[in-house]
Design an enzyme around this catalytic site. Sequence first.
Site, PDB file in Angstrom:
ATOM      1  N   GLU A  73       0.818  -1.211   0.000  1.00 39.92           N
ATOM      2  CA  GLU A  73       0.000   0.000   0.000  1.00 39.92           C
ATOM      3  C   GLU A  73       0.855   1.266   0.000  1.00 39.92           C
ATOM      4  O   GLU A  73       0.361   2.352   0.314  1.00 39.92           O
ATOM      5  CB  GLU A  73      -0.906   0.011   1.238  1.00 39.92           C
ATOM      6  CG  GLU A  73      -1.816  -1.194   1.382  1.00 39.92           C
ATOM      7  CD  GLU A  73      -3.001  -1.160   0.438  1.00 39.92           C
ATOM      8  OE1 GLU A  73      -2.941  -0.421  -0.576  1.00 39.92           O
ATOM      9  OE2 GLU A  73      -3.974  -1.856   0.707  1.00 39.92           O
ATOM     10  N   TYR A 119     -15.557  14.297  20.202  1.00 41.83           N
ATOM     11  CA  TYR A 119     -14.195  13.964  19.793  1.00 41.83           C
ATOM     12  C   TYR A 119     -14.148  13.456  18.362  1.00 41.83           C
ATOM     13  O   TYR A 119     -13.215  13.745  17.617  1.00 41.83           O
ATOM     14  CB  TYR A 119     -13.591  12.926  20.746  1.00 41.83           C
ATOM     15  CG  TYR A 119     -13.176  13.523  22.066  1.00 41.83           C
ATOM     16  CD1 TYR A 119     -12.061  14.358  22.145  1.00 41.83           C
ATOM     17  CD2 TYR A 119     -13.889  13.272  23.225  1.00 41.83           C
ATOM     18  CE1 TYR A 119     -11.678  14.927  23.352  1.00 41.83           C
ATOM     19  CE2 TYR A 119     -13.516  13.830  24.434  1.00 41.83           C
ATOM     20  CZ  TYR A 119     -12.405  14.657  24.497  1.00 41.83           C
ATOM     21  OH  TYR A 119     -12.040  15.215  25.686  1.00 41.83           O
TER      22      TYR A 119
END
Length: 202
Positions: A73, A119
């Site tokens: 990747e 958050y």
Amino acid sequence: MSAAEHRDALARVARSLFERGLTHGSTGNLSIRTDDGYLMTPTGSSLGMLDPARLSMLDADGIHVGGDTPTKEALLHLAMYRQRPRDRAVVHLHSTHSVAVSLLADVDADDVLPPLTAYYVMRIGRLPLLPYFPPGDSRLADVVAIAATRHHALLLAHHGPVVPGPSPPAAPADAAERAATTRRCPPDRTDAAPPPPARQPA
């Protein structure tokens, strides 16, 4: 940070993600942007057992110049860095709940997860779902590059999340917040989209 400190930081963060169950086996990959290139986890490695001395080293052009063979990747990580020059780390995981959410047939591809916590909104914001391409396919890097200009974090269909950050500790923290949100709304349905056909590079 010195080169040794970069290596130790990457191995330490990777082990923490593995021990918290955010990745498993030899899945997932991490990287750090250094002053003269990139450090990446090697292909086929377990994030729980990385040897800092064997981490893959790439130069500023993304050419492998040292250490073990980098993750397949690598193009995905490089695409993210090109579009987000202020970020210094990228985390890509195959976390179970995130992959499960990406399979749902009616998920909103423009914003996969609801803003359940403050958050999550602060760290992630909107989370788009990108189409499936096999790991390592250059076309996956292309769609990541486009999305990274508008979004801080991405979810790859049938694959997992990609989360960058301004420092090695920040990217995993954001990845953990996204993982926690997926656990708060686990899919309990059976209307998952069928696996896409395996696309081969042109």
